[in-house]
Design a protein around this motif. Structure first.
Motif, mmCIF file in Angstrom:
data_model
loop_
_atom_site.group_PDB
_atom_site.id
_atom_site.type_symbol
_atom_site.label_atom_id
_atom_site.label_comp_id
_atom_site.label_asym_id
_atom_site.label_seq_id
_atom_site.Cartn_x
_atom_site.Cartn_y
_atom_site.Cartn_z
ATOM 1 N N ASN A 89 5.475 0.827 -3.485
ATOM 2 C CA ASN A 89 4.252 0.571 -3.419
ATOM 3 C C ASN A 89 3.595 -0.649 -3.532
ATOM 4 O O ASN A 89 2.729 -1.203 -2.977
ATOM 5 C CB ASN A 89 3.508 1.633 -4.467
ATOM 6 C CG ASN A 89 3.916 3.190 -3.931
ATOM 7 O OD1 ASN A 89 3.824 3.632 -2.681
ATOM 8 N ND2 ASN A 89 3.783 4.042 -4.940
ATOM 9 N N ALA A 90 4.521 -1.291 -4.542
ATOM 10 C CA ALA A 90 3.906 -2.718 -4.837
ATOM 11 C C ALA A 90 4.189 -3.610 -3.679
ATOM 12 O O ALA A 90 3.780 -4.693 -3.465
ATOM 13 C CB ALA A 90 4.881 -3.105 -6.061
ATOM 14 N N SER A 91 4.977 -3.393 -2.868
ATOM 15 C CA SER A 91 5.347 -4.139 -1.475
ATOM 16 C C SER A 91 4.545 -3.739 -0.437
ATOM 17 O O SER A 91 4.765 -4.294 0.607
ATOM 18 C CB SER A 91 6.968 -3.896 -1.224
ATOM 19 O OG SER A 91 7.698 -4.201 -2.486
ATOM 20 N N GLY A 92 3.663 -3.024 -0.633
ATOM 21 C CA GLY A 92 2.646 -2.384 0.332
ATOM 22 C C GLY A 92 3.169 -1.207 1.327
ATOM 23 O O GLY A 92 2.556 -0.945 2.568
ATOM 24 N N VAL A 93 4.201 -0.593 0.689
ATOM 25 C CA VAL A 93 4.712 0.724 1.572
ATOM 26 C C VAL A 93 4.360 1.873 0.861
ATOM 27 O O VAL A 93 4.816 2.107 -0.211
ATOM 28 C CB VAL A 93 6.142 0.389 1.655
ATOM 29 C CG1 VAL A 93 6.676 1.734 2.546
ATOM 30 C CG2 VAL A 93 6.814 -0.763 2.280
ATOM 31 N N SER A 94 3.555 2.716 1.415
ATOM 32 C CA SER A 94 2.784 3.792 0.802
ATOM 33 C C SER A 94 3.963 4.882 1.085
ATOM 34 O O SER A 94 4.948 4.938 1.817
ATOM 35 C CB SER A 94 1.668 4.260 1.193
ATOM 36 O OG SER A 94 1.505 4.603 2.660
ATOM 37 N N ARG A 95 3.659 6.005 0.434
ATOM 38 C CA ARG A 95 4.318 7.338 0.626
ATOM 39 C C ARG A 95 4.345 7.868 2.007
ATOM 40 O O ARG A 95 5.351 8.344 2.583
ATOM 41 C CB ARG A 95 4.155 8.218 -0.532
ATOM 42 C CG ARG A 95 4.760 9.874 -0.358
ATOM 43 C CD ARG A 95 4.158 10.523 -1.387
ATOM 44 N NE ARG A 95 2.767 10.975 -1.192
ATOM 45 C CZ ARG A 95 1.947 11.832 -1.943
ATOM 46 N NH1 ARG A 95 2.659 12.340 -2.974
ATOM 47 N NH2 ARG A 95 0.780 11.936 -1.630
ATOM 48 N N GLY A 96 2.952 7.863 2.359
ATOM 49 C CA GLY A 96 2.959 8.251 3.857
ATOM 50 C C GLY A 96 3.738 7.465 4.643
ATOM 51 O O GLY A 96 4.009 7.736 5.825
ATOM 52 N N GLN A 97 3.701 5.988 4.605
ATOM 53 C CA GLN A 97 4.495 5.227 5.524
ATOM 54 C C GLN A 97 6.138 5.327 5.672
ATOM 55 O O GLN A 97 6.701 5.580 6.489
ATOM 56 C CB GLN A 97 4.255 3.715 5.121
ATOM 57 C CG GLN A 97 2.964 3.387 5.302
ATOM 58 C CD GLN A 97 2.684 1.840 4.897
ATOM 59 O OE1 GLN A 97 2.838 1.498 3.759
ATOM 60 N NE2 GLN A 97 2.030 1.079 6.029
#
Length: 366
Positions: A89-97
């Protein structure tokens, strides 16, 4: 690409372990049942492995979706517990992604599930039925082993010696239990027996030489005895050996499509076509239900999630029965899948809205 390979590797390895464990548990119970039948002399022990192989695809049609779902739950739960999700998440990758990265792998699993349900499982049922039919005519003297008592239906048979071609036996003992109440049990003792081949005869026919035949009335102090020089005995095959399997489940999918219109056919055809899409619902539910805090542990929501997904499988089975009885239409299958997919979206949305709602409540109180 690196994240996708990492996730696929984790989900694949975990799902394989879960599927193998569930298969071992489910097939173990069946194997014990077949061992009991073989121990009674009603089934040739050499075909046990073939029976398990032929029945396994049928079991995998239910085990694979559940194993895939549990594998997803364990992997995503570990991502939360080990703080890997926080890093993503901190790297900009969400759970949905992350879920979208697993879509190609999910499609492969869906394809494997569809292959099982459309082709492999019906083929296994057909092979099992053929094997069961062959074993159904293997009764009586077909299962005799030297110096062992063998039970086959109402018969108990013993032979002191047996020729290699299984046609000649020595020191024969046959005990036949009465099928109807009030009829006598029959016991036969003979020095030799020779099997007789009669065209179109499904029963075992043997010619006994030099022996005695007794009629025994259980619970009564009387019996009848007769000596014979030659006696022909006909042993009926054990009807109970036929291992039950549905004729519709054994039909190829092409044959079901040609006969569509019958409620039982429609039920089976819809089951094969729509149930593989439970794999997609498994991904949606796992992503929505796997979120846990590190303090809760990765298994905190595992059991409730398994119960929710298991309810989907149970509901699909119930729909299958209702359709076969003309109480529902075949479109009930996709309706159930869509309802659970919407529920998964609501679960995911609720988890996104919960932190915002808590913040708003705190502001109102302050």
């Amino acid at each position: 690409m690196i994240i996708r390979r990492y996730l696929v590797k984790q989900v694949l390895s975990t799902s394989l372990v879960v599927v193998a464990l569930l298969t071992l548990i489910m097939m173990g119970g069946r194997l014990i049942k077949y061992f009991g039948v073989a121990a009674q002399g009603r089934l040739d022990s050499s075909v046990l492995l073939s029976i398990i192989v032929f029945r396994m695809p049928e079991f995998l049609t239910l085990i694979l979706p559940l194993g895939f779902f549990i594998g997803l739950m364990l992997v995503f739960g570990r991502l939360y517990v080990d703080h890997e999700m926080a890093v993503f998440n901190a790297s900009g990758v969400s759970r949905g992604q992350l879920a979208r990265l697993l879509v190609p792998f999910t499609i492969l699993v869906l394809g494997a599930q569809a292959l099982l349900m459309l082709h492999t499982a019906p083929w296994g049922v057909r092979q099992f039925e053929q094997l069961a039919t062959e074993q159904a005519v293997r009764a009586g003297f077909d299962l005799v082993r030297p110096k062992e008592f063998i039970s086959s239906g109402p018969y108990t048979i013993y032979a002191g010696d047996l020729s290699e071609d299984r046609r000649n036996l020595r020191d024969i003992f046959v005990y036949q239990r009465a099928i109807k109440e009030g009829k006598p049990d029959v016991m036969i003792v003979a020095r030799e027996a020779t099997r007789v081949q009669i065209p179109n005869e499904t029963a075992n026919v043997v010619d006994l030489v030099q022996g005695r035949r007794y009629e025994i009335y259980p619970g009564q102090p009387k019996y009848l005895q007769a000596e014979f020089q030659s006696y022909r005995l006909r042993l009926e095959n054990d009807k109970d050996i036929e291992l039950d399997a549905s004729k519709v489940e054994a039909l190829p999918t092409s044959a079901l499509w040609e006969r569509r219109g019958d409620p039982v056919i429609n039920s089976e055809l819809g089951w094969r076509v729509f149930v593989p899409f439970a794999i997609v619902v498994a991904l949606m539910l796992a992503v929505a239900l796997s979120e846990v805090s590190p303090r809760q542990g990765r298994y905190y929501r595992l059991l409730p999630a398994i119960l929710i997904f298991a309810s989907l499988i149970v509901l699909l089975v119930a729909v299958r029965i209702r359709i076969s009885k003309e109480q529902l239409d075949v479109w009930a299958y996709p309706a159930v899948l869509i309802v659970y997919a919407i529920a998964a979206l609501l679960f995911a949305r609720k988890q996104k809205l919960a932190p915002k709602i808590k913040k708003q409540l705190k502001r109102v109180k302050s």
